[in-house]
Design a protein around this motif. Sequence first.
Motif, PDB file in Angstrom:
ATOM      1  N   ALA A 270     -10.516  -4.476  -9.133  1.00 27.22           N
ATOM      2  CA  ALA A 270     -11.338  -3.868  -8.085  1.00 27.22           C
ATOM      3  C   ALA A 270     -10.451  -3.687  -6.862  1.00 27.22           C
ATOM      4  O   ALA A 270      -9.491  -4.429  -6.650  1.00 27.22           O
ATOM      5  N   ILE A 271     -10.776  -2.681  -6.066  1.00 23.02           N
ATOM      6  CA  ILE A 271      -9.977  -2.361  -4.891  1.00 23.02           C
ATOM      7  C   ILE A 271     -10.903  -2.274  -3.675  1.00 23.02           C
ATOM      8  O   ILE A 271     -12.045  -1.829  -3.786  1.00 23.02           O
ATOM      9  N   LYS A 272     -10.403  -2.731  -2.540  1.00 17.64           N
ATOM     10  CA  LYS A 272     -11.203  -2.791  -1.317  1.00 17.64           C
ATOM     11  C   LYS A 272     -10.812  -1.683  -0.355  1.00 17.64           C
ATOM     12  O   LYS A 272      -9.629  -1.481  -0.073  1.00 17.64           O
ATOM     13  N   ASN A 273     -11.816  -0.997   0.159  1.00 16.04           N
ATOM     14  CA  ASN A 273     -11.615   0.058   1.144  1.00 16.04           C
ATOM     15  C   ASN A 273     -11.490  -0.578   2.535  1.00 16.04           C
ATOM     16  O   ASN A 273     -11.910  -1.714   2.745  1.00 16.04           O
TER      17      ASN A 273
ATOM     18  N   VAL B 237       0.850  -1.182   0.000  1.00 15.72           N
ATOM     19  CA  VAL B 237       0.000   0.000   0.000  1.00 15.72           C
ATOM     20  C   VAL B 237       0.890   1.238   0.000  1.00 15.72           C
ATOM     21  O   VAL B 237       1.796   1.354   0.827  1.00 15.72           O
ATOM     22  N   GLU B 238       0.631   2.133  -0.945  1.00 10.75           N
ATOM     23  CA  GLU B 238       1.367   3.404  -1.024  1.00 10.75           C
ATOM     24  C   GLU B 238       0.341   4.526  -1.129  1.00 10.75           C
ATOM     25  O   GLU B 238      -0.149   4.820  -2.223  1.00 10.75           O
ATOM     26  N   GLY B 239      -0.007   5.104   0.010  1.00 12.52           N
ATOM     27  CA  GLY B 239      -1.027   6.153   0.036  1.00 12.52           C
ATOM     28  C   GLY B 239      -2.390   5.577  -0.307  1.00 12.52           C
ATOM     29  O   GLY B 239      -2.859   4.657   0.352  1.00 12.52           O
ATOM     30  N   ASN B 240      -3.020   6.099  -1.377  1.00 12.62           N
ATOM     31  CA  ASN B 240      -4.321   5.593  -1.787  1.00 12.62           C
ATOM     32  C   ASN B 240      -4.212   4.573  -2.924  1.00 12.62           C
ATOM     33  O   ASN B 240      -5.204   4.252  -3.568  1.00 12.62           O
ATOM     34  N   LYS B 241      -3.011   4.036  -3.138  1.00 12.57           N
ATOM     35  CA  LYS B 241      -2.777   3.072  -4.213  1.00 12.57           C
ATOM     36  C   LYS B 241      -2.214   1.770  -3.654  1.00 12.57           C
ATOM     37  O   LYS B 241      -1.616   1.759  -2.585  1.00 12.57           O
TER      38      LYS B 241
ATOM     39  N   ILE C 234     -11.260   6.040  -2.877  1.00  9.64           N
ATOM     40  CA  ILE C 234     -10.803   5.169  -1.783  1.00  9.64           C
ATOM     41  C   ILE C 234      -9.465   5.676  -1.267  1.00  9.64           C
ATOM     42  O   ILE C 234      -8.482   5.699  -1.995  1.00  9.64           O
ATOM     43  N   LYS C 235      -9.460   6.072  -0.018  1.00 12.83           N
ATOM     44  CA  LYS C 235      -8.255   6.660   0.583  1.00 12.83           C
ATOM     45  C   LYS C 235      -7.411   5.646   1.351  1.00 12.83           C
ATOM     46  O   LYS C 235      -6.227   5.861   1.549  1.00 12.83           O
ATOM     47  N   ASN C 236      -8.027   4.548   1.817  1.00 13.23           N
ATOM     48  CA  ASN C 236      -7.317   3.545   2.612  1.00 13.23           C
ATOM     49  C   ASN C 236      -7.536   2.148   2.030  1.00 13.23           C
ATOM     50  O   ASN C 236      -8.249   1.333   2.615  1.00 13.23           O
TER      51      ASN C 236
END
Length: 89
Positions: free
Chosen positions: A29-32, A3-7, A56-58
């Motif tokens: 797809a990405i999970k918050n 995880v690098e910031g919001n990516k 998605i920030k986290n």
Amino acid sequence: MKVEGNKIVLTFKPGTDDFANVVELKGFAIKNADGSWAWAKAKIEGKAIVVWNDSIKNPVAVRYDWADNPDGNLKNKTGLPASPFTTEE
């Protein structure tokens, strides 16, 4: 997965990271952190794939082609498609 910031940056075993050049990757797809999933943008950066969704920030996990009728376009340079995967344990 890192995880690098919001990516989320995905790296793969040597020999499985020779991706075909694709302008716009599909099927990610990405999970918050709250457990919700959202479709994500993704791009190839060298031997890694960077995945994100601006809302998605986290992020905590990524899925690829996780569907009954997936439309992902991640392939290696010989044209073989990537199998569906998730970074969740």
